[in-house]
Write a protein that holds these residues in place. Structure first.
Motif, PDB file in Angstrom:
ATOM      1  N   THR A  26      24.966  39.903  45.421  1.00 47.71           N
ATOM      2  CA  THR A  26      25.292  40.812  46.503  1.00 47.71           C
ATOM      3  C   THR A  26      26.366  40.203  47.395  1.00 47.71           C
ATOM      4  O   THR A  26      26.237  39.084  47.857  1.00 47.71           O
ATOM      5  N   THR A  27      27.449  40.953  47.610  1.00 45.97           N
ATOM      6  CA  THR A  27      28.508  40.540  48.524  1.00 45.97           C
ATOM      7  C   THR A  27      28.563  41.583  49.627  1.00 45.97           C
ATOM      8  O   THR A  27      28.995  42.699  49.398  1.00 45.97           O
ATOM      9  N   GLY A  28      28.105  41.232  50.832  1.00 42.07           N
ATOM     10  CA  GLY A  28      28.009  42.231  51.877  1.00 42.07           C
ATOM     11  C   GLY A  28      26.998  43.271  51.423  1.00 42.07           C
ATOM     12  O   GLY A  28      25.852  42.974  51.154  1.00 42.07           O
ATOM     13  N   THR A  29      27.420  44.544  51.321  1.00 45.29           N
ATOM     14  CA  THR A  29      26.548  45.591  50.814  1.00 45.29           C
ATOM     15  C   THR A  29      26.953  46.016  49.416  1.00 45.29           C
ATOM     16  O   THR A  29      26.470  47.001  48.906  1.00 45.29           O
ATOM     17  N   LYS A  30      27.845  45.280  48.785  1.00 49.71           N
ATOM     18  CA  LYS A  30      28.233  45.551  47.405  1.00 49.71           C
ATOM     19  C   LYS A  30      27.530  44.558  46.485  1.00 49.71           C
ATOM     20  O   LYS A  30      27.470  43.368  46.776  1.00 49.71           O
ATOM     21  N   ARG A  31      27.025  45.038  45.374  1.00 52.49           N
ATOM     22  CA  ARG A  31      26.413  44.167  44.378  1.00 52.49           C
ATOM     23  C   ARG A  31      27.400  43.996  43.238  1.00 52.49           C
ATOM     24  O   ARG A  31      27.881  44.969  42.678  1.00 52.49           O
ATOM     25  N   THR A  32      27.708  42.757  42.901  1.00 54.72           N
ATOM     26  CA  THR A  32      28.678  42.486  41.850  1.00 54.72           C
ATOM     27  C   THR A  32      28.015  41.824  40.657  1.00 54.72           C
ATOM     28  O   THR A  32      26.939  41.236  40.781  1.00 54.72           O
ATOM     29  N   THR A  33      28.661  41.943  39.506  1.00 61.92           N
ATOM     30  CA  THR A  33      28.150  41.325  38.291  1.00 61.92           C
ATOM     31  C   THR A  33      29.211  40.387  37.728  1.00 61.92           C
ATOM     32  O   THR A  33      30.351  40.367  38.193  1.00 61.92           O
ATOM     33  N   ASP A  34      28.833  39.629  36.720  1.00 65.68           N
ATOM     34  CA  ASP A  34      29.760  38.724  36.060  1.00 65.68           C
ATOM     35  C   ASP A  34      30.319  39.313  34.766  1.00 65.68           C
ATOM     36  O   ASP A  34      30.931  38.603  33.972  1.00 65.68           O
ATOM     37  N   LYS A  35      30.114  40.600  34.558  1.00 65.87           N
ATOM     38  CA  LYS A  35      30.630  41.233  33.348  1.00 65.87           C
ATOM     39  C   LYS A  35      32.161  41.249  33.359  1.00 65.87           C
ATOM     40  O   LYS A  35      32.779  41.262  34.422  1.00 65.87           O
ATOM     41  N   PRO A  36      32.769  41.258  32.194  1.00 65.75           N
ATOM     42  CA  PRO A  36      34.233  41.340  32.142  1.00 65.75           C
ATOM     43  C   PRO A  36      34.727  42.713  32.594  1.00 65.75           C
ATOM     44  O   PRO A  36      33.994  43.700  32.541  1.00 65.75           O
ATOM     45  N   ILE A  37      35.958  42.736  33.042  1.00 63.22           N
ATOM     46  CA  ILE A  37      36.626  43.984  33.424  1.00 63.22           C
ATOM     47  C   ILE A  37      37.707  44.235  32.376  1.00 63.22           C
ATOM     48  O   ILE A  37      38.621  43.423  32.233  1.00 63.22           O
ATOM     49  N   PRO A  38      37.633  45.312  31.624  1.00 58.66           N
ATOM     50  CA  PRO A  38      38.630  45.544  30.574  1.00 58.66           C
ATOM     51  C   PRO A  38      40.060  45.560  31.090  1.00 58.66           C
ATOM     52  O   PRO A  38      40.957  44.953  30.497  1.00 58.66           O
ATOM     53  N   VAL A  39      40.287  46.249  32.205  1.00 59.12           N
ATOM     54  CA  VAL A  39      41.643  46.303  32.759  1.00 59.12           C
ATOM     55  C   VAL A  39      41.566  46.569  34.254  1.00 59.12           C
ATOM     56  O   VAL A  39      40.715  47.337  34.711  1.00 59.12           O
TER      57      VAL A  39
END
Length: 577
Positions: A26-39
């Protein structure tokens, strides 16, 4: 472009708390993952004039692109903190020597191993007098290879910002390739070869595509591909984010921030910066060689009105040529710097005072001038139109001339802008007056690739400039800084306008794993490592229903509506977009 800030999030979009089996943070109120981002598709406010940073020193375009291809020796933040990168360590045995010890086993994207010779050439390239990046004033005297993985820089003088200037400006290139393509380096087809996480795949005037560098072996950023789309107009960038054709970019029209915030799923990041916008007058050309004309102009600018119309709440007026944050180190504290700046002469909007000043000048009946401004920056057009209207009753005819950012920069670095000019987004490369104040004035800073755009100095300013730009005790450097600021306020070669916030926006599905990014992050490449995919908002899990009840229930995937009769419903899950 010269700009710097410490960015914090003013606005974030809340996300539903989800349970996930793929690991989220969780960053602030956003939850992030370590998945790749295609573009990732990032919007640029203007196309790079060149992909060689020495020929196009613009953080928001060339810097944002090339820092992902060609890396810095170390990264420096707007608070003056250094992080090792291609240099594993940097030593300063005395005030005029920097010793860079380099990482071993680093390879360029073409397979060649990075050597100390590549680094030495790169430092020389980006600090050469003909380079736009030399405007950082690194004061490099010589660069030599002093070991298999060691480069030593000797300075011409004890410059307090030399290390930061080299960190910001030097993006290490394959020297052999660069020398073999010296005349065309940075053009389409001859982009510099670097050691960064990406390499150039294609380049047009509208789009630049980067793909992963397979020889990059350190921690990889999440994005597999980065596409930079050139979209000069702020409204067009906003529409592109809304449609999903871009994933993020700068917000150059601060009046539109509310509209960016209203985009579903968007996050706007903003915070005060050390950057500044000001008005400059070329004191070597009539009528601006007359101090009374310059004071008349100063009394004709409605700074508060322009700031409100152009930035809303995303800017603050300046009381001196540079923000207090740039002076705090030598002033002893931010408060001391603010107190001194607030005591300088201020030129309030007054037609009567402007008329009285003009009457004392060599041009009492008025004059004519043309002002070139960057058409994609709302505040610049507002400033020109404001001056045009306010000075018309004095017999002054001002002709606005809109130009592109690249056209403006090309003239700026060659000192081809005359009369009244509007430098924008200039910021300190380090929180010290040597960083910008010491470069805007003085005989030493007049000429191509230098930034004393007013071509202004005095004997007192020249003496003070030499003290400000040399490392030494705090007290005499603060005294020298006050001398320069006082002279500027009296002689008005520059009219301080405002310091603006840096504002960036991200679309749905992405977030930064820290409070945001700065122009420092763009120019050193760290922003791409902070960009993460977000976890999908989830509908809470439903309880198991009793069999036989003919009612409908909905599964929890936000993009599918599924009927389920008499069967247990799965628990809530999250999915990355």
């Amino acid at each position: 472009m010269l700009s710097a800030a410490i960015l914090t999030a003013l606005t974030t979009v809340a996300a539903t708390a989800c349970t996930s089996d793929n690991g989220t943070a969780t960053t602030g109120t956003k939850r992030t993952t370590d998945k790749p981002i295609p573009v990732v598709n990032w919007a640029l406010p203007n196309a790079p004039a060149s992909l060689d940073y020495a020929k196009s020193y613009d953080n928001n375009s060339t810097g944002a692109v090339m820092s992902l291809v060609t890396e810095p020796l170390e990264r420096v933040s707007s608070t003056g903190e250094f992080t090792p990168n291609l240099a594993s360590s940097v030593a300063q045995p005395n005030t005029t020597t920097l010793v860079y010890r380099l990482r071993s086993g680093v390879k360029f994207s073409n397979g060649k191993e990075m050597t100390a010779q590549d680094v030495a050439w790169s430092i020389e390239h980006f600090t050469a007098e003909t380079a736009q990046t030399a405007a950082l004033g690194q004061k490099v005297g010589s660069v030599s290879v002093t070991g298999p993985l060691e480069v030593t820089v000797k300075l011409k003088a004890p410059a307090p910002t030399a290390r930061a200037g080299i960190a910001l400006a030097t993006l290490v290139e394959d020297a052999d390739f660069a020398k073999a393509h010296a005349k065309t380096l940075g053009n389409a087809g001859t982009a510099p070869i670097g050691t960064g996480p990406y390499k150039l795949a294609s380049q047009t005037a509208e789009k630049i595509t980067l793909v992963r560098n397979p020889r990059y072996t350190r921690t990889r950023p999440p994005a597999d591909k980065v596409v930079f789309s050139v979209i000069p107009d702020d409204t067009a960038r906003q529409l592109a984010l809304r449609s999903g054709s871009v994933d993020g970019g700068p917000v150059t029209n601060r009046k539109s921030v509310a509209q960016w915030k209203a985009i579903p799923g968007a996050t706007v990041y903003a915070a005060p910066s050390l950057s500044q916008d000001f008005l400059a007058m070329d004191v070597t050309r009539a009528p601006f060689d007359d101090v009374h004309v310059r004071r008349a102009v100063a009394h004709s600018v409605d700074i508060a009105g322009i700031m409100k119309a152009g930035f809303d709440a995303y800017a603050r007026p300046m009381t001196g040529l540079v923000p207090a944050g740039e002076l705090a180190g030598v002033a002893g504290s931010q408060k001391s710097a603010e107190t001194f700046l607030s005591g300088l002469p201020q030129y309030e909007l007054s037609e009567a005072k402007a008329k009285a000043e003009l009457a004392e000048s060599a041009h009492p009946q008025g004059f004519s001038t043309t002002i070139e401004y960057v058409k994609d920056y709302l505040w610049q057009e507002l400033t020109v139109l404001n001056l045009q209207r306010n000075m018309r009753p004095l017999g002054v005819k001002i002709t606005p001339k809109p130009v592109t950012a690249n056209e403006w920069y090309a003239k700026f670095y060659q000192h081809g802008l005359t009369g009244i000019t509007l430098p924008f987004g200039f910021g300190a490369s380090y929180p010290d007056p040597a960083s910008l104040l010491g470069k805007l004035v003085g005989e030493a800073n007049i000429g191509p690739q230098k930034i004393n755009i007013a071509n202004w100095t005095t004997p007192e300013v020249d003496k003070a400039q030499q003290v400000v730009t040399v490392a030494g005790p705090r007290a005499p450097r603060w005294t020298a800084a006050k001398t320069i600021l006082t002279e500027v306020a009296d002689q008005v070669p520059y009219i301080p306008l405002f310091t603006e916030d840096e504002v960036y926006a991200l679309g749905k599905g992405l977030a930064f794993d820290k409070s945001g990014i700065t122009s420092f992050d763009l120019s050193n490449g760290s922003w791409i490592f902070s960009l993460k995919p977000t976890a999908c908002p989830c509908v809470p899990a439903h309880p198991t229903r009793r069999p036989g009840l003919p009612t409908r229930a909905f599964a929890t995937h936000p993009r599918r509506l599924v009927r389920s009769i008499g069967t247990p419903l799965p628990p809530a899950t999250c999915e990355t977009h």
